[in-house]
Design an enzyme around this catalytic site. Sequence first.
Site, PDB file in Angstrom:
ATOM      1  N   ILE A  92     -31.394  36.048  17.089  1.00 56.75           N
ATOM      2  CA  ILE A  92     -31.080  35.057  16.044  1.00 56.75           C
ATOM      3  C   ILE A  92     -30.728  33.717  16.713  1.00 56.75           C
ATOM      4  O   ILE A  92     -29.578  33.319  16.802  1.00 56.75           O
ATOM      5  CB  ILE A  92     -29.945  35.556  15.108  1.00 56.75           C
ATOM      6  CG1 ILE A  92     -30.215  36.992  14.638  1.00 56.75           C
ATOM      7  CG2 ILE A  92     -29.792  34.593  13.942  1.00 56.75           C
ATOM      8  CD1 ILE A  92     -31.454  37.180  13.782  1.00 56.75           C
ATOM      9  N   CYS A 148      -8.266  11.536  20.242  1.00 52.13           N
ATOM     10  CA  CYS A 148      -7.434  11.813  21.417  1.00 52.13           C
ATOM     11  C   CYS A 148      -7.628  13.244  21.911  1.00 52.13           C
ATOM     12  O   CYS A 148      -7.055  13.619  22.935  1.00 52.13           O
ATOM     13  CB  CYS A 148      -5.970  11.505  21.147  1.00 52.13           C
ATOM     14  SG  CYS A 148      -5.044  12.869  20.442  1.00 52.13           S
ATOM     15  N   HIS A 208     -31.365  23.534   8.752  1.00 49.58           N
ATOM     16  CA  HIS A 208     -32.734  23.022   8.900  1.00 49.58           C
ATOM     17  C   HIS A 208     -33.551  23.301   7.645  1.00 49.58           C
ATOM     18  O   HIS A 208     -33.372  24.330   6.995  1.00 49.58           O
ATOM     19  CB  HIS A 208     -33.419  23.721  10.082  1.00 49.58           C
ATOM     20  CG  HIS A 208     -32.751  23.457  11.394  1.00 49.58           C
ATOM     21  ND1 HIS A 208     -32.835  22.256  12.030  1.00 49.58           N
ATOM     22  CD2 HIS A 208     -31.975  24.249  12.175  1.00 49.58           C
ATOM     23  CE1 HIS A 208     -32.151  22.316  13.161  1.00 49.58           C
ATOM     24  NE2 HIS A 208     -31.613  23.518  13.272  1.00 49.58           N
ATOM     25  N   ILE A 217     -23.790  35.704  11.652  1.00 51.86           N
ATOM     26  CA  ILE A 217     -24.651  36.785  11.162  1.00 51.86           C
ATOM     27  C   ILE A 217     -23.836  38.023  10.795  1.00 51.86           C
ATOM     28  O   ILE A 217     -23.993  38.584   9.709  1.00 51.86           O
ATOM     29  CB  ILE A 217     -25.753  37.096  12.203  1.00 51.86           C
ATOM     30  CG1 ILE A 217     -26.613  35.837  12.453  1.00 51.86           C
ATOM     31  CG2 ILE A 217     -26.623  38.272  11.773  1.00 51.86           C
ATOM     32  CD1 ILE A 217     -27.262  35.225  11.224  1.00 51.86           C
TER      33      ILE A 217
END
Length: 587
Positions: A445, A545, A138, A101
């Site tokens: 947020i 690894c 999203h 942000i």
Amino acid sequence: MDLKSKIEKVLKKFPYNISFEIRDNIVFLYGEVESYQDWVEIGLAVGKIKGVEGVVNKIKWKGYPEEKIRKREERRRKLYEENKDKIIGEYDVVIIGGGVIGTIIARELSKYKLKIALLEKGSDVSLGASKANNGMIHPGVAPPKNTLKRKLNVKGNAMYDRLCEELGVRFKRVGSLWLITPRTLQKYRKYLPAPLYKFVSAYVFPYIVKLKGIRNGVKGIKVIRGKKIFEYEPKATRDAWAALYVPSTGILDPYELVVALAENAQANGVEIHLNTEVVGFIKQEDKVKGVVTTKGTFLTRYVVNAAGVYADEIAELAGAREYTIHPRKGVILLFDKALKNWVRHCVAELRFPAPKHSKGGGINPSIHGNILWGPTAVEIPDKDDTSVHREEIYEVLERYKNILPEFPTNKLIRYFAGVRAPTFTEDFIIRPAKWVRNFLHVAGIQSPGLASAPAIAEYAIEQLKKMGLKLEPNPNFNPRREPIPTINEMSLEELNAKIKEDPRWGNIICTCEMVSEMEIVEAIKRGAKTLDAIKRRTRAGMGTCQGSYCTLKIAEILSRELGVPLSEIVKENNGKLFDGAVRGEKL
Ligand SMILES: Cc1cc2nc3c(=O)[nH]c(=O)nc-3n(C[C@H](O)[C@H](O)[C@H](O)COP(=O)(O)OP(=O)(O)OC[C@H]3O[C@@H](n4cnc5c(N)ncnc54)[C@H](O)[C@@H]3O)c2cc1C
């Protein structure tokens, strides 16, 4: 009913003597409760009341860490006194916080002729929630109506193609596949005969979700059934009755994005000050005049508070406390790239009602080919608690195993936790402070904060404009940033040409992720000073690894390039070595 009566009514439901006051629709709660969980529940119950714009929860719970908080305050005050008179410079805007942000707002503001400083207490950008998330962009189906989340998620999602193209950040719209199974409406199973239960689950419920998505502005949602589900996601659970396909979901590497934003903001004139902790403010009447840090004071005309889980404490220091953050931890499991063909989309099993305060989590591919499971959602009192316990790992495995029942979970290579920063109103808080004229809150947020970030930046700048900030375009703004070339993505001809240029392009340091010495050198040139900073920029040490073979080699390169003894190379900066907080210094 007025706000006071509504709050009284809600508080009556709890067996405690809680007092409160209201100032400009901000509710301050006082009292004592038995447990931290009760502290959270009371805050949430008040935060839900219509008309409440913020909850400052000053209630104490049994075991409240009084002594720890007193010591922290003492330290802060001491640092304030020591540093307040050292003036670093004068700025138009000071941004607090170097997560996604803070850096995206910095980059957006660098499009204008402004003197900007971004202050980050850590040794690198992207050390908070922005480094420990699923990297999912999203689509915006989940946010409830009348929220800023809803307004900014769909918009932010749509802005990612251009943003990532400009910044040279890898981004892929893989789409979401949300499965509807016999477990989706489990809570209602006992009320319906089996055939009706299946009909409602498979033929009614998907359309309710689809409609919600359409109302939020999400395009292209499809309901699919039968064999089609397994054409989309061949290894999904065979008991899926239906699924929703949402094409706009994307994936990216969150720290690649934040580093790119910071580099581009810096190239466009933003000063990035690392290891620079904000410890207080110098006020003049109802305005902030200076931001006091561990390095000195930044005089400024405007302040943007993007301090993640600490946004409430930063606001308090400025006299602008309008909310309390109640940290919510999320644990994520990371599986080997060898399993990359196991999942194509961000897959979840829909549940109604959804788990409290989480979009539910699931299984998603990372942009680099790993598979992520998670996250969990647990309320925790400590903002910095990123510990992962055995039970949490089992919880994730148990919770998502139905999505891909055959998944080889023994290929787990790492687990980590991030801490979300919700307020009790559970929405983003992006608005001018009520009692401090030049202070902008960009707080609360939590998810979908990453997905919404580009729209959050635009919205924050609209707010600054309303607060009086003059925005004159910067004619020299360059939106483009060149990424570090990666040999992994080069053709053989390109790689040969690079090796002819400098043989270090052919010296493979991290064999799991195929990272060459030159990529590491380039990351150091761009400001990486620790093992983890190299890892975030090049992926050296991120493979199967987990750095067992390359860590020492990377430390040697760091030592050589930085001209410091090997013994001084650290995993993550502890604040003493490699202090990068010199004005205008490269990241
Ligand atoms: C487990 C998990 C999974 C998630 N998954 C997703 C996802 O898939 N998609 C999505 O959209 N969102 C997701 N989110 C949410 C997303 O990660 C956040 O919304 C986003 O990263 C918040 O960014 P930020 O910049 O506000 O906070 P942060 O990244 O936390 O940055 C705040 C910064 O402020 C700095 N700071 C604090 N105090 C001070 C001070 N006194 N002085 C100077 N600096 C200070 C901190 O060091 C930190 O770097 C997830 C979150 C979690 C925890």
